[in-house]
Design a protein around this motif. Structure first.
Motif, PDB file in Angstrom:
ATOM      1  N   GLN A  64     -36.691  -9.442  77.449  1.00 25.87           N
ATOM      2  CA  GLN A  64     -35.806  -9.391  76.608  1.00 25.87           C
ATOM      3  C   GLN A  64     -35.729  -7.779  75.675  1.00 25.87           C
ATOM      4  OE1 GLN A  64     -35.473 -12.297  73.424  1.00 25.87           O
ATOM      5  NE2 GLN A  64     -35.685 -13.978  75.162  1.00 25.87           N
ATOM      6  N   SER A  65     -36.641  -7.801  75.816  1.00 24.48           N
ATOM      7  CA  SER A  65     -36.750  -6.084  74.699  1.00 24.48           C
ATOM      8  C   SER A  65     -36.161  -5.217  75.227  1.00 24.48           C
ATOM      9  CB  SER A  65     -38.595  -5.900  74.221  1.00 24.48           C
ATOM     10  OG  SER A  65     -38.276  -7.034  73.210  1.00 24.48           O
ATOM     11  N   ALA A  66     -37.018  -5.549  77.097  1.00 27.52           N
ATOM     12  CA  ALA A  66     -36.871  -4.147  78.162  1.00 27.52           C
ATOM     13  C   ALA A  66     -35.005  -4.112  78.533  1.00 27.52           C
ATOM     14  CB  ALA A  66     -37.549  -4.842  79.070  1.00 27.52           C
ATOM     15  N   ALA A  67     -35.457  -5.810  78.473  1.00 28.74           N
ATOM     16  CA  ALA A  67     -33.117  -5.400  79.129  1.00 28.74           C
ATOM     17  C   ALA A  67     -32.953  -4.422  77.630  1.00 28.74           C
ATOM     18  CB  ALA A  67     -32.540  -7.002  78.833  1.00 28.74           C
ATOM     19  N   ASN A  68     -33.066  -4.923  76.557  1.00 24.63           N
ATOM     20  CA  ASN A  68     -32.200  -3.826  75.117  1.00 24.63           C
ATOM     21  C   ASN A  68     -32.447  -2.588  74.933  1.00 24.63           C
ATOM     22  OD1 ASN A  68     -30.290  -6.544  73.899  1.00 24.63           O
ATOM     23  ND2 ASN A  68     -32.308  -7.914  73.709  1.00 24.63           N
ATOM     24  N   ARG A  69     -33.479  -2.598  75.765  1.00 23.49           N
ATOM     25  CA  ARG A  69     -34.258  -1.201  75.004  1.00 23.49           C
ATOM     26  C   ARG A  69     -34.893  -1.023  73.933  1.00 23.49           C
ATOM     27  NH1 ARG A  69     -32.310   2.229  79.867  1.00 23.49           N
ATOM     28  NH2 ARG A  69     -30.743   0.972  81.036  1.00 23.49           N
ATOM     29  N   THR A  70     -35.507  -2.037  73.816  1.00 25.15           N
ATOM     30  CA  THR A  70     -35.950  -2.137  72.432  1.00 25.15           C
ATOM     31  C   THR A  70     -36.930  -1.447  72.409  1.00 25.15           C
ATOM     32  OG1 THR A  70     -35.280  -3.707  71.644  1.00 25.15           O
ATOM     33  CG2 THR A  70     -37.297  -2.784  69.957  1.00 25.15           C
ATOM     34  N   PRO A  71     -37.683   0.094  71.818  1.00 20.86           N
ATOM     35  CA  PRO A  71     -38.853   0.239  71.665  1.00 20.86           C
ATOM     36  C   PRO A  71     -40.059  -0.035  71.367  1.00 20.86           C
ATOM     37  CG  PRO A  71     -37.567   2.009  70.313  1.00 20.86           C
ATOM     38  CD  PRO A  71     -37.006   0.530  70.549  1.00 20.86           C
ATOM     39  N   ILE A  72     -40.903  -0.201  72.361  1.00 16.80           N
ATOM     40  CA  ILE A  72     -42.541  -1.207  72.423  1.00 16.80           C
ATOM     41  C   ILE A  72     -43.070  -0.795  71.271  1.00 16.80           C
ATOM     42  CG2 ILE A  72     -44.725  -1.065  72.900  1.00 16.80           C
ATOM     43  CD1 ILE A  72     -42.614  -0.042  75.498  1.00 16.80           C
ATOM     44  N   ARG A  73     -42.705  -0.074  70.008  1.00 19.87           N
ATOM     45  CA  ARG A  73     -42.910   0.431  68.814  1.00 19.87           C
ATOM     46  C   ARG A  73     -42.362  -1.002  67.332  1.00 19.87           C
ATOM     47  NH1 ARG A  73     -47.857  -0.280  67.726  1.00 19.87           N
ATOM     48  NH2 ARG A  73     -48.913   2.024  68.217  1.00 19.87           N
ATOM     49  N   GLN A  74     -41.162  -1.181  68.086  1.00 11.92           N
ATOM     50  CA  GLN A  74     -40.103  -2.141  67.273  1.00 11.92           C
ATOM     51  C   GLN A  74     -40.328  -3.419  67.931  1.00 11.92           C
ATOM     52  OE1 GLN A  74     -35.794  -0.969  67.175  1.00 11.92           O
ATOM     53  NE2 GLN A  74     -36.551   1.450  66.721  1.00 11.92           N
ATOM     54  N   ILE A  75     -41.038  -3.550  69.081  1.00 11.16           N
ATOM     55  CA  ILE A  75     -41.814  -5.374  69.507  1.00 11.16           C
ATOM     56  C   ILE A  75     -42.957  -5.594  68.114  1.00 11.16           C
ATOM     57  CG2 ILE A  75     -42.163  -6.783  71.381  1.00 11.16           C
ATOM     58  CD1 ILE A  75     -40.846  -4.367  73.048  1.00 11.16           C
ATOM     59  N   VAL A  76     -43.469  -4.574  68.858  1.00 10.08           N
ATOM     60  CA  VAL A  76     -44.930  -5.227  67.683  1.00 10.08           C
ATOM     61  C   VAL A  76     -45.416  -4.651  66.575  1.00 10.08           C
ATOM     62  CG1 VAL A  76     -45.676  -5.175  70.638  1.00 10.08           C
ATOM     63  CG2 VAL A  76     -46.048  -3.252  68.896  1.00 10.08           C
ATOM     64  N   GLY A  77     -44.518  -3.219  66.636  1.00 11.83           N
ATOM     65  CA  GLY A  77     -44.906  -2.840  64.887  1.00 11.83           C
ATOM     66  C   GLY A  77     -45.594  -2.295  64.920  1.00 11.83           C
ATOM     67  N   GLU A  78     -46.077  -2.013  64.038  1.00 12.70           N
ATOM     68  CA  GLU A  78     -47.468  -0.663  63.902  1.00 12.70           C
ATOM     69  C   GLU A  78     -48.987  -1.862  64.397  1.00 12.70           C
ATOM     70  OE1 GLU A  78     -47.583   2.683  63.314  1.00 12.70           O
ATOM     71  OE2 GLU A  78     -45.400   1.865  63.789  1.00 12.70           O
ATOM     72  N   ASP A  79     -49.718  -2.237  63.876  1.00 13.31           N
ATOM     73  CA  ASP A  79     -50.680  -3.338  63.590  1.00 13.31           C
ATOM     74  C   ASP A  79     -50.230  -4.057  64.832  1.00 13.31           C
ATOM     75  OD1 ASP A  79     -52.878  -4.670  63.825  1.00 13.31           O
ATOM     76  OD2 ASP A  79     -53.000  -4.548  61.832  1.00 13.31           O
ATOM     77  N   PRO A  80     -50.387  -4.873  66.279  1.00 13.32           N
ATOM     78  CA  PRO A  80     -50.793  -4.661  67.436  1.00 13.32           C
ATOM     79  C   PRO A  80     -51.180  -6.206  67.187  1.00 13.32           C
ATOM     80  CG  PRO A  80     -51.664  -2.985  67.536  1.00 13.32           C
ATOM     81  CD  PRO A  80     -51.313  -2.574  66.966  1.00 13.32           C
ATOM     82  N   VAL A  81     -52.249  -6.275  66.396  1.00  9.29           N
ATOM     83  CA  VAL A  81     -53.757  -7.566  66.270  1.00  9.29           C
ATOM     84  C   VAL A  81     -53.117  -8.309  65.713  1.00  9.29           C
ATOM     85  CG1 VAL A  81     -56.105  -7.554  65.530  1.00  9.29           C
ATOM     86  CG2 VAL A  81     -55.700  -5.352  66.670  1.00  9.29           C
ATOM     87  N   GLU A  82     -52.574  -7.661  64.236  1.00 12.89           N
ATOM     88  CA  GLU A  82     -52.168  -8.324  63.384  1.00 12.89           C
ATOM     89  C   GLU A  82     -50.896  -9.263  63.728  1.00 12.89           C
ATOM     90  OE1 GLU A  82     -50.756  -7.319  59.383  1.00 12.89           O
ATOM     91  OE2 GLU A  82     -49.771  -9.072  59.006  1.00 12.89           O
ATOM     92  N   PHE A  83     -49.565  -8.411  64.981  1.00 14.24           N
ATOM     93  CA  PHE A  83     -49.038  -9.505  65.696  1.00 14.24           C
ATOM     94  C   PHE A  83     -49.232 -10.065  66.513  1.00 14.24           C
ATOM     95  CE2 PHE A  83     -47.334  -9.076  70.108  1.00 14.24           C
ATOM     96  CZ  PHE A  83     -45.799 -10.225  69.809  1.00 14.24           C
TER      97      PHE A  83
END
Lengths: 119, 110
Positions: A64-83
């Motif tokens: 979905q994110s790829a289809a909407n071209r959501t930047p990766i940072r906006q998908i997982v946020g600043e802390d991927p571990v917490e995500f």
């Protein structure tokens, strides 16, 4: 009966895993890299008994994110571990840590009860 | 978004999302967009998505898959009776908390 059910389960899981892999390969390169990194982390961290659902849901998110071209940072946020750890907590089915949490709770209950009786 | 804001949001985001869904059914991406419009600019798509997975598993929402022209089918979330009951409880808790904090703030500023 048990053996046949077991074989069916393994084959079913394998099939779902192959489907997941095929779909993941179709993602744009950077989204695929991000998903594979999360996948690797999950391999070590563990997903518990419900392994296929979490991968399928993560894949949905990235597709979905790829289809909407959501930047990766906006998908997982600043802390991927917490995500990813917050994400994993949504899939508690059969997770070994649940048994350990239960064991910890009961041990503390026993200890507290012993103390009340002793005093 | 400040660290404090992030921490406080963790405890309330579920209620906020349910409140958004109580207005009308929404897609995941629209929910994130609404939150950004409300000023929660740094909120991650994945955070909202993980939350939606959770409220779906807890049976607070009804999910309908709708085909989309680009990408995979999109999931539309709407509140069910349990979700509404949960939201009512959230607002009661919220009122309690804000009243207490307001009175504490008043005492402190005297």
């Amino acid at each position: 009966m048990f053996i046949s059910r077991f074989i069916k389960w393994v084959i079913g899981e394998k099939k779902q895993w192959r489907q997941y892999k095929t779909r993941a390969k179709q993602l744009p390169a950077s989204y695929r890299t991000a998903l594979e990194a999360l996948e690797r982390y999950l391999m070590y961290f563990g997903t518990g008994g419900d392994g296929t659902a979490i991968y399928a849901d993560l894949l949905d998110l990235f597709e979905q994110s790829a289809a909407n071209r959501t930047p990766i940072r906006q998908i997982v946020g600043e802390d991927p571990v917490e995500f990813i750890e917050t994400f994993v907590r949504n899939y508690p089915k059969g997770q070994w840590i649940l048994r350990e949490r239960e064991r910890l709770t009961q041990a503390l209950e026993r200890a507290a009860a012993e103390q009340t009786q002793g005093s | 978004m400040s660290k404090q804001m992030t921490e406080m949001l963790k405890g309330t985001l579920e209620g906020i999302v349910l409140a958004i869904l109580s207005v009308q059914p929404e897609y995941g991406y629209e929910i994130t967009a609404r939150l950004r419009d409300m000023g929660f600019s740094d909120i991650a798509e994945g955070t909202v998505y993980a939350l939606l997975v959770r409220i779906e598993q807890r049976g607070l929402v009804v999910v309908e898959k709708v085909p989309s022209e680009k990408g995979p089918p999109r999931k539309v979330y709407s509140l069910n009776a349990e979700g509404r009951a949960y939201l009512d409880e959230f607002w009661r808790t919220w009122r309690f908390l804000t009243e207490r904090l307001a009175s504490l703030q008043k005492k402190g500023s005297r």
